[in-house]
Scaffold this motif. Sequence first.
Motif, mmCIF file in Angstrom:
data_model
loop_
_atom_site.group_PDB
_atom_site.id
_atom_site.type_symbol
_atom_site.label_atom_id
_atom_site.label_comp_id
_atom_site.label_asym_id
_atom_site.label_seq_id
_atom_site.Cartn_x
_atom_site.Cartn_y
_atom_site.Cartn_z
ATOM 1 N N GLN A 1 -7.502 43.084 -123.090
ATOM 2 C CA GLN A 1 -6.321 42.233 -123.029
ATOM 3 C C GLN A 1 -5.655 42.514 -121.685
ATOM 4 O O GLN A 1 -5.846 43.580 -121.093
ATOM 5 N N ARG A 2 -4.887 41.539 -121.197
ATOM 6 C CA ARG A 2 -4.300 41.719 -119.879
ATOM 7 C C ARG A 2 -3.102 42.650 -119.959
ATOM 8 O O ARG A 2 -2.133 42.378 -120.669
ATOM 9 N N LEU A 3 -3.190 43.763 -119.247
ATOM 10 C CA LEU A 3 -2.066 44.691 -119.171
ATOM 11 C C LEU A 3 -1.701 44.860 -117.700
ATOM 12 O O LEU A 3 -2.572 45.010 -116.854
ATOM 13 N N THR A 4 -0.413 44.802 -117.397
ATOM 14 C CA THR A 4 -0.019 44.817 -115.985
ATOM 15 C C THR A 4 0.606 46.136 -115.558
ATOM 16 O O THR A 4 0.589 46.490 -114.392
ATOM 17 N N ASP A 5 1.163 46.877 -116.498
ATOM 18 C CA ASP A 5 1.903 48.090 -116.114
ATOM 19 C C ASP A 5 1.518 49.255 -117.007
ATOM 20 O O ASP A 5 2.263 49.689 -117.874
ATOM 21 N N THR A 6 0.305 49.776 -116.754
ATOM 22 C CA THR A 6 -0.241 50.785 -117.661
ATOM 23 C C THR A 6 0.416 52.154 -117.508
ATOM 24 O O THR A 6 0.280 53.004 -118.372
ATOM 25 N N THR A 7 1.106 52.373 -116.375
ATOM 26 C CA THR A 7 1.745 53.683 -116.205
ATOM 27 C C THR A 7 3.219 53.641 -116.608
ATOM 28 O O THR A 7 3.921 54.629 -116.458
ATOM 29 N N SER A 8 3.650 52.514 -117.126
ATOM 30 C CA SER A 8 5.040 52.417 -117.558
ATOM 31 C C SER A 8 5.283 53.316 -118.763
ATOM 32 O O SER A 8 4.549 53.298 -119.735
ATOM 33 N N GLY A 9 6.344 54.128 -118.674
ATOM 34 C CA GLY A 9 6.678 54.998 -119.794
ATOM 35 C C GLY A 9 7.770 54.416 -120.664
ATOM 36 O O GLY A 9 8.358 55.110 -121.483
ATOM 37 N N PHE A 10 8.051 53.141 -120.460
ATOM 38 C CA PHE A 10 9.127 52.455 -121.185
ATOM 39 C C PHE A 10 8.484 51.702 -122.341
ATOM 40 O O PHE A 10 7.973 50.596 -122.153
ATOM 41 N N ARG A 11 8.499 52.322 -123.523
ATOM 42 C CA ARG A 11 7.729 51.767 -124.629
ATOM 43 C C ARG A 11 8.474 51.868 -125.942
ATOM 44 O O ARG A 11 9.245 52.797 -126.143
ATOM 45 N N ALA A 12 8.242 50.909 -126.806
ATOM 46 C CA ALA A 12 8.776 50.994 -128.161
ATOM 47 C C ALA A 12 7.608 50.950 -129.137
ATOM 48 O O ALA A 12 6.729 50.109 -129.016
ATOM 49 N N THR A 13 7.610 51.882 -130.063
ATOM 50 C CA THR A 13 6.528 52.000 -131.039
ATOM 51 C C THR A 13 7.131 51.913 -132.426
ATOM 52 O O THR A 13 8.240 52.395 -132.632
ATOM 53 N N ARG A 14 6.398 51.311 -133.358
ATOM 54 C CA ARG A 14 6.996 51.275 -134.682
ATOM 55 C C ARG A 14 5.988 51.644 -135.769
ATOM 56 O O ARG A 14 4.780 51.585 -135.575
ATOM 57 N N GLY A 15 6.551 51.994 -136.905
ATOM 58 C CA GLY A 15 5.769 52.219 -138.120
ATOM 59 C C GLY A 15 4.719 53.307 -137.988
ATOM 60 O O GLY A 15 4.943 54.343 -137.394
ATOM 61 N N GLU A 16 3.562 52.973 -138.523
ATOM 62 C CA GLU A 16 2.452 53.908 -138.600
ATOM 63 C C GLU A 16 2.032 54.434 -137.226
ATOM 64 O O GLU A 16 1.581 55.563 -137.093
ATOM 65 N N ALA A 17 2.181 53.568 -136.219
ATOM 66 C CA ALA A 17 1.747 53.961 -134.878
ATOM 67 C C ALA A 17 2.531 55.168 -134.350
ATOM 68 O O ALA A 17 2.030 55.930 -133.528
ATOM 69 N N ILE A 18 3.766 55.348 -134.833
ATOM 70 C CA ILE A 18 4.556 56.503 -134.393
ATOM 71 C C ILE A 18 3.863 57.791 -134.832
ATOM 72 O O ILE A 18 3.666 58.717 -134.041
ATOM 73 N N GLY A 19 3.484 57.826 -136.103
ATOM 74 C CA GLY A 19 2.792 59.002 -136.625
ATOM 75 C C GLY A 19 1.462 59.223 -135.923
ATOM 76 O O GLY A 19 1.087 60.352 -135.609
ATOM 77 N N PHE A 20 0.780 58.110 -135.656
ATOM 78 C CA PHE A 20 -0.518 58.211 -134.966
ATOM 79 C C PHE A 20 -0.347 58.843 -133.583
ATOM 80 O O PHE A 20 -1.048 59.782 -133.216
ATOM 81 N N LEU A 21 0.622 58.334 -132.814
ATOM 82 C CA LEU A 21 0.840 58.887 -131.475
ATOM 83 C C LEU A 21 1.358 60.322 -131.566
ATOM 84 O O LEU A 21 1.022 61.170 -130.742
ATOM 85 N N GLY A 22 2.205 60.577 -132.581
ATOM 86 C CA GLY A 22 2.706 61.942 -132.758
ATOM 87 C C GLY A 22 1.575 62.925 -132.948
ATOM 88 O O GLY A 22 1.668 64.083 -132.557
ATOM 89 N N ARG A 23 0.497 62.430 -133.522
ATOM 90 C CA ARG A 23 -0.623 63.332 -133.767
ATOM 91 C C ARG A 23 -1.582 63.398 -132.576
ATOM 92 O O ARG A 23 -2.090 64.462 -132.236
ATOM 93 N N PHE A 24 -1.817 62.263 -131.950
ATOM 94 C CA PHE A 24 -2.880 62.229 -130.939
ATOM 95 C C PHE A 24 -2.395 62.004 -129.513
ATOM 96 O O PHE A 24 -3.196 61.817 -128.618
ATOM 97 N N TYR A 25 -1.093 61.991 -129.296
ATOM 98 C CA TYR A 25 -0.606 61.650 -127.948
ATOM 99 C C TYR A 25 -1.273 62.533 -126.894
ATOM 100 O O TYR A 25 -1.260 63.754 -126.997
ATOM 101 N N PRO A 26 -1.852 61.920 -125.867
ATOM 102 C CA PRO A 26 -2.585 62.702 -124.875
ATOM 103 C C PRO A 26 -1.646 63.577 -124.064
ATOM 104 O O PRO A 26 -0.489 63.230 -123.834
ATOM 105 N N ARG A 27 -2.171 64.679 -123.627
ATOM 106 C CA ARG A 27 -1.317 65.659 -122.984
ATOM 107 C C ARG A 27 -1.259 65.497 -121.475
ATOM 108 O O ARG A 27 -0.210 65.599 -120.865
ATOM 109 N N ASP A 28 -2.394 65.216 -120.874
ATOM 110 C CA ASP A 28 -2.445 65.352 -119.418
ATOM 111 C C ASP A 28 -2.013 64.097 -118.660
ATOM 112 O O ASP A 28 -1.205 64.177 -117.750
#
Lengths: 258, 140
Positions: free
Chosen positions: A157-184
Amino acid sequence: MSEGKRRILCIIPAYNEEEAVVQVVRELREHLPQADVLVVDDGSFDRTAERARAAGALVCSLAFNLGIGAAVQTGLKYAARNGYDVAIQVDGDGQHPAEEIPPLLEVLEKNSEVDVVIGSRFLPSPGRPVQDGFKSTGTRRIGIRIFAAAISVICRQRLTDTTSGFRATRGEAIGFLGRFYPRDYPEVEALVLLHQAGYVIRETPVVMRERQGGASSIRLGHGLYYMIKVFMAVALGLLKETKGLKGDPTTFPRRALD
Amino acid sequence: MGEDKTLIIQALTVLLGGLICVATVELIRRDLLRTAYALIWLAAGVAVALIGLFSSGFFYLVQKYTGMLYQTFILFCILSFAIILMMQFSILISRLSDRNKRLTQDVAILQEELRRQRGLPADEATNQIKAPATRGPAER
């Protein structure tokens, strides 16, 4: 999750930038009074934690510096544990204006299938010229473009700003990222991870400011090296076991390292 | 190389292998080394001792099948061993640092939840647990 009473958490990772963080917290509390604000103090030496608390934020103080990825992840874990419906990542250096948050939330509101909304500096918005706002420096923009092209191919899919840290996450995805959010190299890698897990990503135009204080986690002069590292990380990340990633986190053992 | 010198080298090699094994066992006995990570050292010790015992026949076979002279072969062995060991350490460090990260995050989250539950103002809830807020390099 009753209508109109969504619980929103703004996550602000901060490392030694008390001045800017206080500003950001104040601004958020003014423009987004319905949201809770959580500052994740990433082992700062200055008074980031106290001053953020005095400004009315919740504060998670990490005992030592773990880096931006782990700091954001702390906030996501906090959001998941405390049952927030929406988690918004906001930079601690004032790059992300609070008045740009409602458009992010609006995207979630209007599109029930969307799990993550990313504020993009490079999407044209109706009624606002693209030239507005801060778009990073010349060489960096080239890097951002290359990332955008590569990640767009990977995520189909077309993404234009992949390094943007300005994000809103909802629902199940919050728990998913909380578990797997990349470190580096969290911003770029997280997108690929979300895509692999089958979550729906959407970009929306935002206007950003120049950072008010502190330094980018992506240091100048290390740009090319940074890009190579991120590409390596993403490429290696693609080799990881991802079957059944969504819904059953236990099937992703190599990242969880349990 | 005279017969007697070869014998001395053999004896020293066997001794070294034995020492590695004894040291490993002793470290496990004193609880300084985990059994799982001791295996590679025990294996190395036994291997060194065996090479020492059967060196002439062993090196003859190595040269016959790989063409490596014994000096080359020993260098090859040391390198392989070092690389395997370093890989194992890298894995261990990654795992440790990941666990360390998760513990640090959980402590920070729990502290804030505790503070909120107790309804205490700034810092009081955790002052007993946490070091002073102004941290510096001295604390490390």
